[in-house]
Each structure stands twice: as structure tokens, then as C-alpha cells.
Design a protein around this motif. Structure first.
Motif, short mmCIF file in Angstrom:
data_model
loop_
_atom_site.label_atom_id
_atom_site.label_comp_id
_atom_site.label_asym_id
_atom_site.label_seq_id
_atom_site.Cartn_x
_atom_site.Cartn_y
_atom_site.Cartn_z
N ARG A 450 0.84 -1.20 0.00
CA ARG A 450 0.00 0.00 0.00
C ARG A 450 0.88 1.26 0.00
N PRO A 451 1.40 1.65 -1.17
CA PRO A 451 2.23 2.85 -1.22
C PRO A 451 1.50 4.11 -0.80
N ASP A 452 0.18 4.15 -1.02
CA ASP A 452 -0.57 5.34 -0.62
C ASP A 452 -0.54 5.52 0.89
N LEU A 453 -0.68 4.42 1.63
CA LEU A 453 -0.65 4.51 3.09
C LEU A 453 0.77 4.79 3.59
N LEU A 454 1.78 4.30 2.89
CA LEU A 454 3.16 4.65 3.24
C LEU A 454 3.37 6.15 3.13
N LEU A 455 2.91 6.75 2.05
CA LEU A 455 3.12 8.19 1.85
C LEU A 455 2.37 9.00 2.90
N LEU A 456 1.13 8.63 3.19
CA LEU A 456 0.37 9.35 4.19
C LEU A 456 0.97 9.14 5.58
N GLY A 457 1.40 7.92 5.89
CA GLY A 457 2.04 7.66 7.17
C GLY A 457 3.33 8.45 7.32
N ALA A 458 4.08 8.60 6.22
CA ALA A 458 5.32 9.38 6.27
C ALA A 458 5.02 10.85 6.58
N LEU A 459 3.97 11.38 5.97
CA LEU A 459 3.62 12.78 6.22
C LEU A 459 3.17 13.01 7.66
N LEU A 460 2.58 11.99 8.28
CA LEU A 460 1.96 12.17 9.60
C LEU A 460 2.76 11.54 10.74
N HIS A 461 3.92 10.93 10.46
CA HIS A 461 4.55 10.09 11.48
C HIS A 461 4.97 10.85 12.73
N ASP A 462 5.27 12.13 12.62
CA ASP A 462 5.71 12.91 13.79
C ASP A 462 4.70 13.98 14.20
N VAL A 463 3.42 13.79 13.90
CA VAL A 463 2.44 14.84 14.23
C VAL A 463 2.27 14.99 15.73
N GLY A 464 2.76 14.04 16.53
CA GLY A 464 2.66 14.17 17.98
C GLY A 464 3.66 15.14 18.57
N LYS A 465 4.69 15.51 17.81
CA LYS A 465 5.66 16.48 18.33
C LYS A 465 5.01 17.85 18.42
N GLY A 466 5.37 18.54 19.48
CA GLY A 466 4.77 19.85 19.71
C GLY A 466 3.54 19.80 20.59
N LEU A 467 2.96 18.61 20.76
CA LEU A 467 1.86 18.45 21.72
C LEU A 467 2.44 18.32 23.13
N PRO A 468 1.68 18.65 24.16
CA PRO A 468 2.19 18.48 25.53
C PRO A 468 2.63 17.05 25.77
N GLY A 469 3.90 16.89 26.17
CA GLY A 469 4.46 15.56 26.40
C GLY A 469 4.96 14.88 25.15
N GLY A 470 4.84 15.55 24.01
CA GLY A 470 5.25 14.93 22.75
C GLY A 470 6.51 15.50 22.19
N GLY A 471 7.52 15.70 23.03
CA GLY A 471 8.78 16.27 22.59
C GLY A 471 9.52 15.34 21.67
N ASP A 472 10.71 15.81 21.27
CA ASP A 472 11.55 15.04 20.36
C ASP A 472 11.99 13.75 21.04
#
Length: 781
Positions: A450-472
Motif C-alpha cells: 500500500r504505497p498510498d498509506l506509506l506516503l500518508l504515514g510518512a507525512l503524519l509520522h511525527d504529528v505528535g511532536k509539539g503536543l504536551p508531552g510529545g517532545g523530540d
């Protein structure tokens, strides 16, 4: 003000006391346009009396003084203009020496009008400088002749000279990087900095395009303010926004990070500054790209014969290529646009490599309706096409982001835009890293179901950074799963909004939640241990998800930076993936690897060096692993994995190594030291202990973490600490002296920190034993 290392007009060095300040000539404090003008007025008042009133001589300012934008500790750029009058060298000396005596940095020249124009003809940077020329004192007519002629000549030749200027600019960008993505960028020389605004000003003067639009002018003023604050904070001329100055500069500019209501967490004012600088740098960079393209179109138009107009060529539905840019088809402008139009235009730009015309971006931002929830199929298809376009993705996405189109696609994007990642491994801000990861992921599209899900997962993989408790996750002592765990529901919400079915939404969440699993396990756990493989197989669930995670790991590392990946890390991850795939297909778990037969057959001690592998066999005794690790450290080799075992009375140690400074050691000397060390040669062991003491350094809050069920026959002690030469030797010595037997070690280096896992043979130790071992390890650090 800082002293200059300038020279006199005749080329001789300035006098030794050239940094001695003169009363009344000081760096006037203050930030902002008014303060910069006050400094320019003060310099004018200081310089004007130095020039005798005589015809045919004028003192002209260029650079910041010419523009009346003087930084607190900037240079003075002066031209002594003359009409061939006698005694000009003596007159120049009478001007320059008082400036040096005042402790001012000076860039100076003595020229006639013809000489100045000739130099400008040969050097485009000089030509740009003359566009800022302003009379300070002397013959106004002479100065006006130079200023008018230089500007007129630039307007007539700019289109022809801009390609060369673009080459020079690209070389400067290569040397200084992109200001928008640097934690310690040069606000003047980096791409998107003040130097680029000067080029935009030159393009605007030539009438090529309206390069100095309101957004660019506002960004310019803010960048000037940053430089003013940086100069005042450092007390000297410095244009690089260093980390240690960042919070203080932000405070001088009145920038504050919002503090949590009723909480005790401290904000990072410097991050607010970095995000503002990044936004301004992107505005400038985008405007300069647009200006260079406009100049190229104008140059191409002039070279065309006849009155033929460039043809309009369809490239996608509602999108045509015209004069090197993408514009909307006339039918798209006349009708009510569908909500997917902006995505389709972006996808066309990414796949063709053509930029989107500025007017088209403005029209889309003003008139393209918002996307419904869930998205229509055409919008989803356009997003996948955009993300899978490879290198064209970054430029197309950046253009759309500049005009606010991305915010309409992803309401979560403003939180991530220009968010700094305080980690030496990362080269990009968070938003650019996500886009770059999708770009890199397109290289692996044919390896997954599923290359489409790979691309979308790549775009979203670090969306938790910047949230409280979601540091680097790579920060020392941080819980590596925090941003992954926090980001999974955010990614699932995005996937739901764009219209993916529930099973695919769940898979996107799994990719985000587990995107660190493979590299963490590969570098920190024993891959020959069945527990390691079974746990990864259980978490992943099926081979298709495993392949997606493997592709995502490689894309993530490539987008992070060169320090995030290496050949040995790639081999470890590939080995883990292969073993987990076998387990998922057959249920078979790996058997312990057989030792090298040579280690069991040859006379002791045995030393074998093969590529990045070091293997040693010696008479069975405690502490052999520590001895080998210390000897490798002496030869500037970093151990990335180590295994210790005992077979038929022989103690075996096998290590994977890499040179600390990139140069492999002399194999003969290394082998000799290893043989002497393992038999207890005093000359080597004394060097090991001396190196251990010399390698000690203060480290910020090292931690020990215990893992009870991470191995089949051992307990895993994980050390998180600052990296240092000889650290493995010191820790293994400490564990040995404390009575622990280490059968394996896995060393993961994350920038300046390490996460070292030690497999201690035996059952789960009691509280007192754990405390004793922990104290021994921390004491060794």
C-alpha cells in the motif's frame, strides 16, 4: 564597537590603536527602524566634518549606512568619490584614520565615477551595492552623477546579469544553508536572510517584478530587528543566531512563549523567535524564487523572435503550463471550482516540476472552497499524487504553504509549521521534516503493498511532536514513544477526515505509533534473542505492516539527516526485519548464532579483524568484555554491539565497531594490543585505566532503566547518558566489579547521547541488587 582589522587606503595596516574609542562615537542602543535611522544620523554627523569642503570630492555611504539601516555593531561602507583632484590619498587617510580611532569597522574605497562604474560592470555585487549609495558629505553633484548612472545602468542590464547573480546566490546558500531550517542560522547570509532582501530590492529597482511586496517588507523589518537585538545582546557584531543568545534575544524583542495556565512548565522564548525567523525567511526565499523566475521569463521573452506568445499546454484537468509556470485553465476560473482544485494544482506542480504562478496561488487562496468531510475521492487521489511525486513535492508544498492552502488541507499544520527540533541529528524544522519524509518514502513505493498509506504515514509520522508531552524522542532521557503514542490518534483523525475506511485508518495509526520500533529494537536489543523477535512480531502483526514500517524507517532517517543513519544501522534494521518476517510467516524464532569456528580451534589468544567485526577468544575469565572494549576505545573505535559467551572453557567476545573519527586504525597495532590486553599485559592495562580516567566528564542527569522481560535468559539494564570515549569500558568494568555478568551490549548513539543496553545474565535481581548495580553504573558515567 568592535575594532576593525582594516587597512589604510594605500594598503598598509591600520594603526595599533585603531580600536580606541573616541568620545561621542558610540553604538547607539535601540531596536527598530527609528533606532537604525538614529545610528545613521549619528554616523553622518561624525563623518561629515572629516571631509573638507572642496569641489570634486564626495563621501558616499553604501550598505547599511547608505540605506540608513545601521545595526548596533555593523560596518561602515564608504566610498571616497573624486573627480581626479590631487592629494586624494592624503585626504583619504585623513578620513579613514579617525574612523579607525573611533573603534569602527570600516570597508572603504577611493574611486572616480568612471572607476566605480567600471568595477560595478565587472562585479555584480558592487553593482548592487551602488544601488544603496547615499551622499554623506561633499560635492552633491558628483555623488548624484554616480547614483543616477549606476541605477540607470542596472535597470538596463539587470535582466542579463541576474542569471550570474543567481549562481552567486546559490553558492552562498550552499555555504550557509537555509535560515528557515537552521537552529543557529546566519540572519544575513543564509538563504532567506537579509542579503537576499538586498537582491529583491535590486530586482524591484530593475522593474522586473514587484519583489518588495508588503509581506516581504514586513519580514525584512523583523529580520533587521533580530539582528539589532543579537548585536546588542552579544555586545559585538554577530549575525549568527547562536543557541546561547536565543532566549535573551527573544526577550529583547518582547517575544514570549505562552505559559501553561496554572502549570509550572517553563516555555521556550527562543522557540517563538526561531519560528518567527523561519516564517520570515520563507517569505523572503519564496519571493526571491519568484523574482528570479520573473527575470528568466522576461529574458526568454526578449530572446524570442517575432510576436509569438508562449503556448498554453494542458498538464492536468483545469491546469495548464504557460511560460514556464502552472496556471489555471480558463474554464476553471469561469466556473465554480471544486474543493479538490488546489490539491490538483499542487499535484500537477509536483509531478511536472513547474512552479505555480503567484496569481494562481492567490486566486486559489481566495476562491477555492474548503474540502468537505470526508474528502471526495478526487481530493484523496490528488493528495497521494502530490506526496508520491518525489523531489517535486517539497517545492510545490512550500509554495502552497506560503499562501495558506495547506492549512485548508490539514488544520493541524499551523501547530507544526516552523517548529524547531532541538536535536543535532535533525536538519529540518518539523513541518519540513514531515514533507521531506514523504518525499523520501516515494523511493520505496514499489516495495510495499500500500504505497498510498506509506506516503500518508510518512507525512503524519511525527504529528505528535509539539503536543504536551510529545517532545523530540531523541532528546536525552525522553520517553521515545511519547510523540508516537500522542501522534497516533491525531493521524487517525486526519485519515478519517480525508475519507479512508476504518481498517486503513487503524493502519495509519499503527504506522505512526510504531515508526520508532524497528530502529529502537535493532540498535538496543539482542537480535539473536527469541524474545526480541517475538515481541516485534506481536506488535507488527503481519508482513505487510512490517514492510511499511521498514520503508518508513528508511525514509524518516533520510529526511532527518546524515547522522540519523549508517550502514551498520541499516544492516541491523534489515536483519531484524528479516527475522521478524520469518517469524510471521513460519512462526520460527531465531536460534542463537554459532560462534566463529576459528575462535574455538586456534591457540589462545585468538584475535580476528574482519571489516567492522572484531572477535577475540581468550582463557575464560571475568572482565574480558571490558578489556576488549577499552582496547578498542584506545584505538578510537566505537562499539555498536558486543556479545560475550563461554564455550568449552574459552571466553569469546565479538564486537561490531566503527571508527570514531572516520579513519580506521592500524590493524596490526590493534591486533597486537588486543592480544597483550587479554593476557593481562600491564603496559596495556595501565593505558586502559588512564584512558578511563581521562574520558570522564560531567554529564547531565544520566539515567538507568530496567527491562524485566526483554530477554530470554537475562535482564536488560539500559543506560541513557552523554556520549564519551571509553564509556563502554568504564561501565562494563563497573558491572564486572559489582558482580554482574554481561553477555551482550547494544550501543545506540543519538547525537551527543547514548542509549546503551546491557544484557545481565540471571533472574530479575532484588531491589538491593538493582540499586547496587545502578549506583555502580552511574558512578562509572
Amino acid at each position: 564597537m568592535t575594532p576593525s582589522t582594516a587597512r589604510t587606503a594605500s594598503g598598509t595596516p591600520a594603526p595599533a590603536d585603531a580600536d580606541r574609542p573616541v568620545d561621542g562615537v558610540v553604538a547607539l542602543p535601540g531596536i527598530g527602524e527609528a533606532a537604525r535611522r538614529r545610528r545613521a544620523d549619528a554616523y553622518d554627523a561624525f563623518l561629515a566634518p572629516l571631509l573638507p569642503s572642496r569641489p570634486g570630492v564626495a563621501l558616499v555611504a553604501v550598505g547599511g549606512l547608505g540605506r540608513r539601516q545601521c545595526a548596533p555593531h555593523g560596518d561602515l561602507d564608504l566610498v571616497l568619490l573624486h573627480a581626479g583632484v590631487p592629494g586624494i590619498d592624503d585626504l583619504a587617510a585623513s578620513l579613514w584614520y579617525p574612523v579607525w580611532d573611533a573603534g569602527l569597522r570600516l570597508d572603504h574605497s577611493v574611486r572616480t565615477v568612471a572607476e566605480a562604474l567600471s568595477v560595478a560592470q565587472d562585479d555584480v555585487k558592487v553593482a548592487l551595492g551602488l544601488l544603496d549609495a547615499r551622499l554623506v558629505a561633499g560635492d552633491a553633484a558628483l555623488a548624484d552623477s554616480l547614483i543616477r548612472t549606476a541605477a540607470d545602468h542596472w535597470r538596463r542590464t539587470a535582466v542579463r546579469r541576474l542569471p550570474h547573480l543567481r549562481e552567486i546566490t546559490a553558492a552562498r546558500w550552499q555555504a550557509h544553508g537555509e535560515l528557515a531550517f537552521l537552529l543557529e542560522g546566519d540572519v544575513k547570509e543564509a538563504a532567506g536572510g537579509l542579503r537576499d532582501v538586498g537582491i529583491l530590492r535590486a530586482v524591484a529597482t530593475a522593474g522586473v517584478t514587484d519583489a518588495l511586496r508588503p509581506a516581504v517588507r514586513a519580514a525584512h523589518v523583523r529580520l533587521l530587528d533580530v539582528r539589532d537585538a543579537l548585536h546588542e545582546q552579544a555586545g559585538r557584531r554577530v549575525d549568527r543566531l547562536l543557541a546561547q543568545e536565543r532566549d535573551a534575544v527573544a526577550a529583547r524583542l518582547g517575544l514570549r512563549q505562552p505559559r501553561p495556565t496554572g502549570g509550572s512548565g517553563a516555555g521556550h522564548d527562543g522557540d517563538v523567535l526561531l519560528r518567527r525567523v523561519a516564517g520570515d525567511a520563507r517569505t523572503v526565499s519564496h519571493a526571491l524564487d519568484d523574482a528570479f523566475r520573473a527575470a528568466e521569463r522576461l529574458r526568454a521573452g526578449r530572446s524570442r523572435t517575432g510576436a509569438a506568445r508562449p503556448a498554453r499546454r494542458p498538464v492536468a484537468r483545469d491546469v495548464v503550463a504557460h511560460d514556464g509556470e502552472l496556471v489555471l485553465a480558463r474554464t476553471a476560473i469561469g466556473a465554480r471550482p471544486d474543493p479538490s482544485l488546489s490539491l490538483r494544482v499542487a499535484a500537477a506542480a509536483a509531478t511536472t516540476g513547474l512552479p505555480i504562478a503567484r496569481a494562481t496561488c492567490e486566486w486559489l487562496a481566495a476562491y477555492c472552497p474548503p474540502l468537505p468531510t470526508p474528502w471526495p475521492a478526487e481530493a484523496r487521489a490528488a493528495l497521494v499524487t502530490l506526496l508520491g511525486a518525489g523531489p517535486g513535492l517539497v517545492a510545490a508544498w512550500e509554495t502552497c504553504d506560503r499562501y495558506g492552502l495547506v492549512d485548508g488541507w490539514l488544520p493541524e499544520w499551523p501547530r507544526m509549521r516552523s517548529l524547531p527540533q532541538h536535536n543535532p541529528v535533525h536538519r529540518f524544522t518539523l513541518d519540513r521534516h514531515l514533507v521531506q519524509t514523504a518525499c523520501e518514502a516515494s523511493r520505496y513505493a514499489r516495495e510495499v503493498d500500500r504505497p498510498d498509506l506509506l506516503l500518508l504515514g510518512a507525512l503524519l509520522h511525527d504529528v505528535g511532536k509539539g503536543l504536551p508531552g510529545g517532545g523530540d524522542a531523541a532528546q536525552p532521557g525522553a520517553a521515545t514513544a511519547d510523540h508516537s503514542t500522542l501522534g497516533a490518534p491525531v493521524a487517525e483523525a486526519v485519515a478519517t477526515r480525508i475519507g479512508l475506511p476504518a481498517p486503513e485508518v487503524a493502519l495509519i495509526g499503527t504506522l505512526v505509533r510504531l515508526h520508532l520500533l524497528l530502529p529502537d529494537v535493532a540498535t538496543r536489543r539482542d537480535l539473536a534473542d527469541p524474545v526480541t523477535i517475538s515481541r516485534v512480531a506481536e506488535a507488527v502483526g503481519d508482513p505487510a505492516t512490517l514492510d511499511l514500517l521498514h520503508a518508513l524507517v528508511r525514509a524518516d532517517a533520510a529526511a532527518t539527516g546524515p547522522a540519523a543513519w549508517s550502514s551498520w544501522k541499516g544492516r541491523l534494521v534489515a536483519e531484524l526485519v528479516g527475522r521478524v518476517r520469518t517469524a510471521l510467516h513460519t512462526g520460527a524464532l531465531p536460534a542463537p548464532p554459532a560462534p566463529d569456528p576459528a575462535l574455538l580451534a586456534e591457540p589462545l589468544p585468538v584475535v580476528r579483524l574482519t571489516g567492522d567485526r572484531v572477535a577475540v577468544a581468550a582463557a575464560d575469565r571475568r572482565g574480558l568484555l571490558a578489556t576488549v572494549a577499552g582496547c578498542l576505545s584506545l584505538h578510537r573505535l566505537d562499539v555498536v554491539s558486543a556479545d560475550a559467551s563461554t564455550v568449552d572453557g574459552r571466553a569469546l567476545v565479538e564486537c561490531r565497531v566503527q571508527p570514531r573519527y572516520g579513519l580506521a586504525p592500524d590493524p596490526i597495532a590493534l591486533a597486537g594490543d588486543l592480544r597483550r590486553a587479554v593476557v593481562g599485559d600491564v603496559s596495556v592495562t595501565q593505558r586502559l585505566r588512564g584512558r578511563a580516567l581521562a574520558g570522564r566528564r560531567d554529564a547531565a542527569a544520566p539515567r538507568v532503566v530496567w527491562h524485566r522481560e526483554a530477554a530470554t535468559d537475562a535482564v536488560v539494564l539500559e543506560l541513557r547518558a552523554a556520549d564519551a570515549a571509553g564509556l563502554l569500558y568504564r561501565v562494563t568494568c563497573a558491572l564486572d566489579e559489582a558482580g554482574a555478568q554481561v553477555r551482550a551490549a547494544r550501543i545506540a548513539t543519538l547525537g551527543g547521547d547514548v542509549v546503551d543496553a546491557f544484557y545481565l545474565v540471571g533472574r530479575w535481581p532484588d531491589d538491593a541488587t538493582r540499586a547496587r548495580l545502578e549506583a555502580a553504573v552511574l558512578g562509572a558515567v
